[in-house]
Design an enzyme around this catalytic site. Structure first.
Site, PDB file in Angstrom:
ATOM      1  N   LYS A 197      61.065  56.890  40.727  1.00  0.00           N
ATOM      2  CA  LYS A 197      61.849  56.875  39.678  1.00  0.00           C
ATOM      3  C   LYS A 197      61.617  57.897  38.538  1.00  0.00           C
ATOM      4  O   LYS A 197      60.645  57.893  38.045  1.00  0.00           O
ATOM      5  CB  LYS A 197      61.644  55.576  38.942  1.00  0.00           C
ATOM      6  CG  LYS A 197      62.932  55.328  37.881  1.00  0.00           C
ATOM      7  CD  LYS A 197      62.701  54.329  36.910  1.00  0.00           C
ATOM      8  CE  LYS A 197      62.000  54.767  35.628  1.00  0.00           C
ATOM      9  NZ  LYS A 197      62.711  55.660  35.045  1.00  0.00           N
ATOM     10  N   GLY A 249      53.055  58.971  32.306  1.00  0.00           N
ATOM     11  CA  GLY A 249      53.655  58.517  31.164  1.00  0.00           C
ATOM     12  C   GLY A 249      52.756  58.150  30.039  1.00  0.00           C
ATOM     13  O   GLY A 249      51.696  58.540  29.837  1.00  0.00           O
ATOM     14  N   SER A 250      53.259  57.273  29.225  1.00  0.00           N
ATOM     15  CA  SER A 250      52.518  56.769  27.912  1.00  0.00           C
ATOM     16  C   SER A 250      51.361  55.845  28.197  1.00  0.00           C
ATOM     17  O   SER A 250      51.491  55.106  29.226  1.00  0.00           O
ATOM     18  CB  SER A 250      53.645  56.347  26.789  1.00  0.00           C
ATOM     19  OG  SER A 250      54.186  55.217  27.511  1.00  0.00           O
ATOM     20  N   THR A 251      50.564  55.866  27.445  1.00  0.00           N
ATOM     21  CA  THR A 251      49.244  54.948  27.538  1.00  0.00           C
ATOM     22  C   THR A 251      49.744  53.417  27.174  1.00  0.00           C
ATOM     23  O   THR A 251      49.277  52.572  28.127  1.00  0.00           O
ATOM     24  CB  THR A 251      48.355  55.173  26.556  1.00  0.00           C
ATOM     25  OG1 THR A 251      47.817  56.548  26.920  1.00  0.00           O
ATOM     26  CG2 THR A 251      47.235  54.291  26.566  1.00  0.00           C
ATOM     27  N   GLY A 254      51.436  52.537  30.446  1.00  0.00           N
ATOM     28  CA  GLY A 254      50.360  52.508  31.633  1.00  0.00           C
ATOM     29  C   GLY A 254      49.491  51.230  31.525  1.00  0.00           C
ATOM     30  O   GLY A 254      49.189  50.600  32.548  1.00  0.00           O
ATOM     31  N   GLU A 271      48.282  58.447  34.961  1.00  0.00           N
ATOM     32  CA  GLU A 271      48.161  59.805  34.123  1.00  0.00           C
ATOM     33  C   GLU A 271      48.728  59.667  32.845  1.00  0.00           C
ATOM     34  O   GLU A 271      49.899  59.634  32.704  1.00  0.00           O
ATOM     35  CB  GLU A 271      48.716  60.613  34.826  1.00  0.00           C
ATOM     36  CG  GLU A 271      48.181  61.188  36.355  1.00  0.00           C
ATOM     37  CD  GLU A 271      46.989  61.929  36.324  1.00  0.00           C
ATOM     38  OE1 GLU A 271      46.391  62.160  35.181  1.00  0.00           O
ATOM     39  OE2 GLU A 271      46.248  62.216  37.452  1.00  0.00           O
ATOM     40  N   CYS A 305      51.265  66.675  28.099  1.00  0.00           N
ATOM     41  CA  CYS A 305      50.255  65.401  27.711  1.00  0.00           C
ATOM     42  C   CYS A 305      49.013  66.182  27.529  1.00  0.00           C
ATOM     43  O   CYS A 305      48.142  65.601  26.765  1.00  0.00           O
ATOM     44  CB  CYS A 305      50.118  64.603  29.060  1.00  0.00           C
ATOM     45  SG  CYS A 305      49.751  65.805  30.387  1.00  0.00           S
ATOM     46  N   GLU A 402      49.033  60.516  19.676  1.00  0.00           N
ATOM     47  CA  GLU A 402      49.643  61.526  20.470  1.00  0.00           C
ATOM     48  C   GLU A 402      51.035  61.797  19.778  1.00  0.00           C
ATOM     49  O   GLU A 402      51.873  60.685  19.562  1.00  0.00           O
ATOM     50  CB  GLU A 402      49.943  61.064  21.855  1.00  0.00           C
ATOM     51  CG  GLU A 402      50.770  62.479  22.558  1.00  0.00           C
ATOM     52  CD  GLU A 402      50.591  61.865  24.072  1.00  0.00           C
ATOM     53  OE1 GLU A 402      50.981  60.793  24.282  1.00  0.00           O
ATOM     54  OE2 GLU A 402      50.561  62.792  24.945  1.00  0.00           O
TER      55      GLU A 402
HETATM   56  P1  NAP Z   1      56.848  56.492  28.967  1.00  0.00           P
HETATM   57  O1  NAP Z   1      58.051  55.919  28.026  1.00  0.00           O
HETATM   58  O2  NAP Z   1      55.811  55.780  29.507  1.00  0.00           O
HETATM   59  O3  NAP Z   1      57.817  56.550  30.211  1.00  0.00           O
HETATM   60  C1  NAP Z   1      57.476  57.146  31.599  1.00  0.00           C
HETATM   61  C2  NAP Z   1      58.021  56.778  32.887  1.00  0.00           C
HETATM   62  O4  NAP Z   1      58.018  55.240  32.781  1.00  0.00           O
HETATM   63  C3  NAP Z   1      59.867  56.930  32.471  1.00  0.00           C
HETATM   64  O5  NAP Z   1      60.321  57.068  33.932  1.00  0.00           O
HETATM   65  C4  NAP Z   1      60.089  55.732  31.872  1.00  0.00           C
HETATM   66  O6  NAP Z   1      61.467  55.221  32.235  1.00  0.00           O
HETATM   67  C5  NAP Z   1      59.148  54.677  32.953  1.00  0.00           C
HETATM   68  N1  NAP Z   1      59.073  53.105  32.165  1.00  0.00           N
HETATM   69  C6  NAP Z   1      59.167  52.796  30.753  1.00  0.00           C
HETATM   70  N2  NAP Z   1      58.661  51.310  30.678  1.00  0.00           N
HETATM   71  C7  NAP Z   1      58.415  51.155  31.851  1.00  0.00           C
HETATM   72  C8  NAP Z   1      57.762  49.842  32.591  1.00  0.00           C
HETATM   73  N3  NAP Z   1      57.695  48.745  31.459  1.00  0.00           N
HETATM   74  N4  NAP Z   1      57.546  49.561  33.573  1.00  0.00           N
HETATM   75  C9  NAP Z   1      57.659  50.671  34.401  1.00  0.00           C
HETATM   76  N5  NAP Z   1      58.112  52.002  33.945  1.00  0.00           N
HETATM   77  C10 NAP Z   1      58.489  52.369  32.820  1.00  0.00           C
HETATM   78  O7  NAP Z   1      56.499  57.870  28.818  1.00  0.00           O
HETATM   79  P2  NAP Z   1      57.425  59.080  28.348  1.00  0.00           P
HETATM   80  O8  NAP Z   1      57.667  59.061  26.864  1.00  0.00           O
HETATM   81  O9  NAP Z   1      58.517  59.322  29.184  1.00  0.00           O
HETATM   82  O10 NAP Z   1      56.640  60.363  28.609  1.00  0.00           O
HETATM   83  C11 NAP Z   1      55.526  60.805  27.781  1.00  0.00           C
HETATM   84  C12 NAP Z   1      54.098  60.435  28.040  1.00  0.00           C
HETATM   85  O11 NAP Z   1      53.652  60.725  29.153  1.00  0.00           O
HETATM   86  C13 NAP Z   1      53.192  61.035  26.851  1.00  0.00           C
HETATM   87  O12 NAP Z   1      52.175  59.938  26.651  1.00  0.00           O
HETATM   88  C14 NAP Z   1      52.398  61.964  28.028  1.00  0.00           C
HETATM   89  O13 NAP Z   1      51.001  62.371  27.527  1.00  0.00           O
HETATM   90  C15 NAP Z   1      52.445  61.542  29.141  1.00  0.00           C
HETATM   91  N6  NAP Z   1      52.244  62.270  30.091  1.00  0.00           N
HETATM   92  C16 NAP Z   1      51.204  62.567  30.824  1.00  0.00           C
HETATM   93  C17 NAP Z   1      50.815  63.199  31.868  1.00  0.00           C
HETATM   94  C18 NAP Z   1      49.479  63.291  32.606  1.00  0.00           C
HETATM   95  O14 NAP Z   1      49.142  63.889  33.543  1.00  0.00           O
HETATM   96  N7  NAP Z   1      48.396  62.671  32.025  1.00  0.00           N
HETATM   97  C19 NAP Z   1      51.852  64.121  32.204  1.00  0.00           C
HETATM   98  C20 NAP Z   1      52.989  64.060  31.604  1.00  0.00           C
HETATM   99  C21 NAP Z   1      53.306  63.209  30.569  1.00  0.00           C
HETATM  100  P3  NAP Z   1      62.531  55.756  31.254  1.00  0.00           P
HETATM  101  O15 NAP Z   1      61.954  56.880  30.468  1.00  0.00           O
HETATM  102  O16 NAP Z   1      63.610  56.019  32.071  1.00  0.00           O
HETATM  103  O17 NAP Z   1      62.907  54.682  30.121  1.00  0.00           O
END
Ligand code: NAP
Ligand code: MG
Length: 491
Positions: A197, A249-251, A254, A271, A305, A402
Site C-alpha cells: 500500500k 512511516g511514523s513512530t 509503527g 522503519e 527520515c 520530528e
Molecule cells: P504515517 O502516517 O505513519 O504513514 C505511513 C503509511 O502508513 C502510509 O501509507 C499511511 O497511510 C499508513 N497508515 C496510516 N495509519 C495506519 C494504520 N493505522 N495502520 C496501517 N497503516 C497506516 O507516516 P507518514 O507521515 O506518511 O511518513 C512520514 C514518517 O515516515 C516520518 O516519521 C518518517 O521519519 C518516516 N519514514 C521513515 C523511514 C525509515 O526508513 N526509517 C523512511 C521514510 C519515512 P496514508 O498516508 O495513506 O494515510
C-alpha cells in the site's frame, strides 16, 4: 590549535540576477483519469466503488481519482498473493525469479523520465531529485536484489533459507517509488509474494509500477498494489493471511502496528522516524560541511527520515558556519518542482505544511531565534521557506520531536563528550553525520553514537548494498544489503 578567522563578511545578494525558467516537459507521460486496484495481475474496481483524489501539491490541482481499498479488497489481494506463492512464485527456481526482477529494473530505467515527472507532480519534490536520486536508486535496488535471488544459499551458508509467504508492505509519501522498491525487491528475491500500500498522497508511481509489473510478465498475483488511506493499511496489518509486515512511516503508527500484531506469528520490521544529529568540528572542511548541512536538511524539503535536522557546531567555528549557511540559504531556489533549477519544491500536503508551521510557532514560543531566507514563495501550492533556529537547546520540543520539514535547529558544543551526550539524548536513533579532518574522531563517534547510519564528511548518500535502519524509536530491522534479505526469510 590555530584559531580560525570567524569574522566572515555576509555576501551581498542584492545585485539580483535570476535563472531563466527551465521547466521539465510533461508531454511524454500518460496518466489515467482514474486508477483502479492492482490485484492478481489486473486492474480491478474497488468493491464499494469509492475513490479519492490525488493532487499536485505545487498547484493544488487534482491529478487523478484513485481507488480506495477496503477490507474485502485487501482480502482479495491477500488471497491472490497466497495463490501465487503456493502455485508459482514459491516454487519457481531462483535463477528464473531473478530474471523477472532484472526485467523490472531494466523497465524502470527505460521509463525513468516518465517516473521522475510523475513522482514530482504527485509528491512535490524537485524534478532534479526524482530524476537523479529517487528513480535511479529504485532501479538500482531491483538490480541489486535480482543478483541475490539465486545466491541465498551462499549468503546464508548451511542455513537453508526459505521464504515466509505473503508480505504486507506499507510505505510513506516521502520517497514513493524508492520505498516501493526497498520493499518489493528483497521480498521477490527471497521468494515471497506481496501486497503493498502506497501513501494516500502519493499513489501514482506505485500504480505506474503496477502497469510496468503487468507488462513485465511477472506471474499474476506475485505483486498486488492496493491504494487507500490508513484504514487500508490497517486492513493489511490485521489480515490473518499475511506472514510478514514491513512498515515504513511514523513512530506513532509503527507502535499501533506492533500492538495490533502482538500475539500473532506475523513477522515485523519497522522503519520509523528520525532526528539526526549533524556534527561539525572545527577541523572540518567548512565549505563542504555547509553544503552537507544544506543537503542534509533542505533536500526533499526535509521530508527525509534521516534528515540532518539537529545541527551541532563546535563553538570556535559556529559564527563562521552559521554565516556561510545563511549565505548559502539565500541562493536556494524555492518554487516550481518541475523547474530543473529548483532546489526546494513543494511540501507534500496541506496537512504536512500545517504541521511544519505549527512547529515553527512552537520554536518561536520556546524562545528560539528564527532565521529564514528572504525568498518569495509561490502564491499557490504548499511551500515553506528554509528555516533555522539559532539558539536551540536540548529541552526544546523542536529539538526533540520530528518536524519532517526544512527546519534546522542549531546548538553549539565545546568537547566531543558533550556532543555525543547531546546527540544521543533523543528518543530516535536512525542516522547521524560528522564532519572532521580526523579519522580517529570519526571512528570514536561511529562507535558511540546510537544511530543506525552515520555519514562521515558527506550526507544523505544511499546505496542498495548498504543496510539502512534504526535504533530506539526509529524502529528495527534493516533494509538494503545482505541484511535486507533476512527479514523475508526463515531458517
Ligand atoms: P504515517 O502516517 O505513519 O504513514 C505511513 C503509511 O502508513 C502510509 O501509507 C499511511 O497511510 C499508513 N497508515 C496510516 N495509519 C495506519 C494504520 N493505522 N495502520 C496501517 N497503516 C497506516 O507516516 P507518514 O507521515 O506518511 O511518513 C512520514 C514518517 O515516515 C516520518 O516519521 C518518517 O521519519 C518516516 N519514514 C521513515 C523511514 C525509515 O526508513 N526509517 C523512511 C521514510 C519515512 P496514508 O498516508 O495513506 O494515510
Ligand atoms: Mg499527490
Amino acid at each position: 590549535m590555530k584559531k580560525k578567522n570567524t569574522s566572515v563578511k555576509p555576501l551581498n545578494f542584492t545585485s539580483g540576477w535570476e535563472y531563466a525558467p527551465a521547466p521539465e516537459s510533461a508531454d511524454h507521460i500518460h496518466l489515467e483519469k482514474q486508477y483502479e486496484l492492482f490485484i492478481d495481475g489486473k486492474f480491478v474496481k474497488p468493491g464499494k466503488g469509492k475513490y479519492f483524489d490525488t493532487i499536485n501539491p505545487a498547484t493544488e490541482k487534482k491529478i487523478a481519482s484513485v481507488a480506495e481499498a477496503d477490507e474485502q479488497d485487501v482480502a482479495k489481494a491477500v488471497s491472490a498473493a497466497r495463490k501465487a506463492y503456493d502455485k508459482v512464485w514459491g516454487r519457481m527456481p531462483a535463477p528464473e525469479r531473478a530474471k523477472y526482477i532484472f526485467r523490472i529494473a531494466r523497465m524502470i530505467q527505460e521509463r525513468s523520465r516518465e517516473f521522475a515527472v510523475i513522482e514530482t507532480m504527485d509528491g512535490g519534490k524537485p524534478i532534479r531529485e526524482s530524476r537523479d536520486i529517487d528513480i535511479p536508486l529504485a532501479a538500482n535496488h531491483f538490480f541489486y536484489y535480482a543478483g541475490w535471488a539465486d545466491k541465498l544459499n551462499y549468503a546464508f551458508p548451511n542455513q537453508q533459507p526459505a521464504p515466509l509467504g505473503v508480505a504486507g508492505q506499507i510505505i510513506p509519501w516521502n520517497f514513493p517509488l524508492l520505498m516501493a522498491a526497498w520493499k518489493i525487491a528483497p521480498a521477490l528475491a527471497t521468494g515471497n509474494t506481496v501486497v503493498l500500500k502506497p501513501a494516500e498522497t502519493t499513489p501514482l508511481t506505485a500504480l505506474k509500477l503496477a502497469e510496468l509489473i503487468r507488462d513485465s510478465g511477472l506471474p499474476d498475483g506475485v505483486v498486488n498494489i492496493v491504494t487507500g488511506a490508513g484504514r487500508t493499511g490497517a486492513a493489511i496489518v490485521g489480515h490473518p493471511g499475511i506472514d510478514k509486515i514491513a512498515f515504513t512511516g511514523s513512530t506513532d503508527v509503527g507502535k499501533l502496528i506492533q500492538k495490533s500484531i502482538a500475539g500473532t506469528d506475523k513477522k515485523l520490521t519497522l522503519e520509523l522516524g528520525g532526528k539526526a544529529a549533524h556534527i561539525i568540528f572545527e577541523d572540518a572542511p567548512i565549505n563542504q560541511a555547509v553544503e552537507g548541512i544544506v543537503n542534509g536538511i533542505f533536500f526533499n524539503q526535509g521530508h527525509v527520515c534521516c534528515a540532518g535536522s539537529r545541527l551541532f557546531v563546535q563553538e570556535s567555528v559556529a559564527d563562521m558556519v552559521i554565516q556561510k549557511l545563511k549565505d548559502r540559504m539565500e541562493t536556494l531556489i524555492v518554487g516550481d518542482p518541475m523547474d530543473k533549477n529548483t532546489d526546494i519544491g513543494a511540501i507534500n500536503s496541506k496537512e504536512q505544511l500545517q504541521t511544519i508551521l505549527k512547529y515553527i510557532e512552537i520554536g518561536k514560543n520556546e524562545g528560539g531565534e528564527i532565521y529564514q531566507s528572504s525568498c518569495a514563495l509561490p502564491g499557490k501550492g504548499y511551500f515553506c521557506k528554509p528555516t533555522l533556529f539559532l539558539n536551540s537547546s536540548q529541552s526544546h520540543r523542536i529539538v526533540q520531536e520530528e518536524i519532517f520539514g526544512p527546519v534546522l535547529t542549531i546548538q553549539t558544543f565545546r568537547t566531543i563528550e558533550e556532543v555525543i551526550e547531546k546527540a544521543n539524548n533523543i528518543p530516535y536513533g536512525l542516522s547521524a553525520g560528522v564532519w572532521t579532518d580526523k579519522g580517529s574522531k570519526i571512528f570514536n563517534l561511529t562507535s558511540r553514537l546510537r544511530a543506525g547510519v552515520i555519514w562521515a564528511n558527506t550526507y544523505n548518500k544511499f546505496d542498495p548494498a548498504s543496510p539502512f535502519g534504526g535504533y530506539k524509536e526509529s524502529g528495527f530491522g534493516r533494509e538494503g544489503g545482505l541484511h535486507g534479505l533476512m527479514p523475508y526469510l526463515k531458517f
